[in-house]
Design an enzyme around this catalytic site. Structure first.
Site, short mmCIF file in Angstrom:
data_model
loop_
_atom_site.label_atom_id
_atom_site.label_comp_id
_atom_site.label_asym_id
_atom_site.label_seq_id
_atom_site.Cartn_x
_atom_site.Cartn_y
_atom_site.Cartn_z
N ASP A 1 -10.92 3.28 4.27
CA ASP A 1 -11.16 1.84 4.17
C ASP A 1 -12.66 1.52 4.15
OD1 ASP A 1 -9.22 -0.04 3.73
OD2 ASP A 1 -8.53 -0.13 5.81
N LYS B 1 0.84 -1.20 0.00
CA LYS B 1 0.00 0.00 0.00
C LYS B 1 0.88 1.25 0.00
CE LYS B 1 -3.77 -2.39 2.32
NZ LYS B 1 -4.44 -2.71 3.58
N GLN C 1 -4.34 -1.16 9.75
CA GLN C 1 -4.20 -2.51 9.20
C GLN C 1 -4.71 -3.54 10.21
OE1 GLN C 1 -3.11 -3.29 5.98
NE2 GLN C 1 -3.82 -5.32 6.52
#
Ligand code: NAD
Length: 287
Positions: free
Chosen positions: A119, A52, A96
């Site tokens: 997200d 990412k 994460q």
């Protein structure tokens, strides 16, 4: 059979994002910023985060890494999220998952400012999606709709079966497919581990979306001739990476299919960048 090339499509999207960022920053606008929080040493998470961060750099997005030890307390993590919420140079916050034992992921996700929830996991983002309001859509389902759109595979008026009811793929995907629009307006059946006759549901579908996490679970006899098959699964087997669909057998029966790897996977990161770009535009009034 049409092969839906997610790798190529993701590259195209990343190039479009890069071009927009380059043209704006050349005019003196600050670059988009994505804060990436990684707690602990989970090897898979480290790889995901590295990918990412690399994708951000390629696109001209400033990625701000926050690597914390597994011993980090809930309060320390909440304090970091609060700091990033208040930081004007941060457009997106990515936490994460999974978090190490002892840390409450739901509490952390709830603490992220929904306007920076790139997200799309915050309950407010999910609520907005369900109500058809603007907001961030989680990256994997958003990437799937983007693939359908770029390959012009309209779902309108079609029967779609989604296998898997996770919060990050199955459920939001089912909502997206039922939304108004050419790449929505499907009649959606959401299947799961308690579905009575999954093969029958699949055989009736014009579109099959597999998000189960079981290698080659969807076999050729479960697919209607000419159906479109989207494979979300990422399974590590002794023979290497494979999806939830028996690709070799299904590819000759369907009209279009995503491979694994190189299908849905690369789209997830591209959509993370796209969401970060969207947040940046909104924050700076660039829309
Ligand atoms: P999950 O593991 O949270 O849930 C799996 C779902 O499959 C459950 O809802 C369950 O009801 C359903 N299921 C399990 N066994 C079943 C059975 N026998 N019959 C019918 N349904 C069954 O799922 P997830 O997090 O959505 O992940 C699914 C797969 O997608 C995994 O392989 C994961 O690695 C992959 N994934 C890929 C991406 C990507 O970027 N390509 C992103 C997220 C997840």
């Amino acid at each position: 059979m049409k092969l839906i090339d997610g790798k190529k499509t993701a590259q195209d999207i990343r190039a479009e994002i890069k071009a927009e960022v380059a043209s704006r920053t050349a005019q003196g606008v600050r670059a988009p910023g994505l804060a990436v929080i990684l707690v602990g040493e989970d090897p898979a998470s480290q790889v995901y985060v590295r990918n990412k961060e690399r994708a951000c750099q390629d696109a001209g997005i400033r990625s701000v890494p926050h690597r914390l030890p597994a011993s980090t307390s809930q309060e320390e993590l909440m304090a970091l999220i609060a700091r990033l919420n208040a930081d004007e140079s941060v457009d997106g916050i990515l936490l994460q998952l999974p978090l190490p034992k002892g840390l409450d992921a739901d509490r952390c996700l709830l603490a992220i400012d929904p306007s920076k929830d790139v997200d799309g996991f915050h309950p407010e983002s999910v609520g907005r999606l369900v109500q058809g309001l603007p907001g961030f859509v989680s990256c994997t389902p958003a990437g799937i709709i983007e693939l359908l759109s770029r390959y012009d595979l309209p779902t309108e008026g079609k029967k779609a079966v989604v296998i898997g009811r996770s919060n990050i793929v199955g459920k939001p995907l089912a909502v997206l497919l039922a939304r108004p629009g050419r790449f929505g307006n499907a009649t959606v059946t959401l299947c799961h581990s308690r579905t009575a006759d999954l093969a029958k549901e699949c055989r009736e579908a014009d579109f099959v979306f597999a998000a189960i996490g079981r290698p080659r679970f969807v076999t050729a006899d479960m697919v209607k001739p000419g159906a479109v098959v989207v494979d979300v699964g990422i399974n590590r087997t002794e023979q290497g990476l494979c999806g939830d669909v028996d690709f070799e057998a299904v590819k000759d029966k369907c009209s279009a299919i995503t491979p694994v790897p190189g299908g849905v996977g690369p789209m997830t990161i591209a959509m993370l960048l796209k969401n970060t770009l969207q947040s940046w535009r909104q924050r700076l009034g660039l829309c």
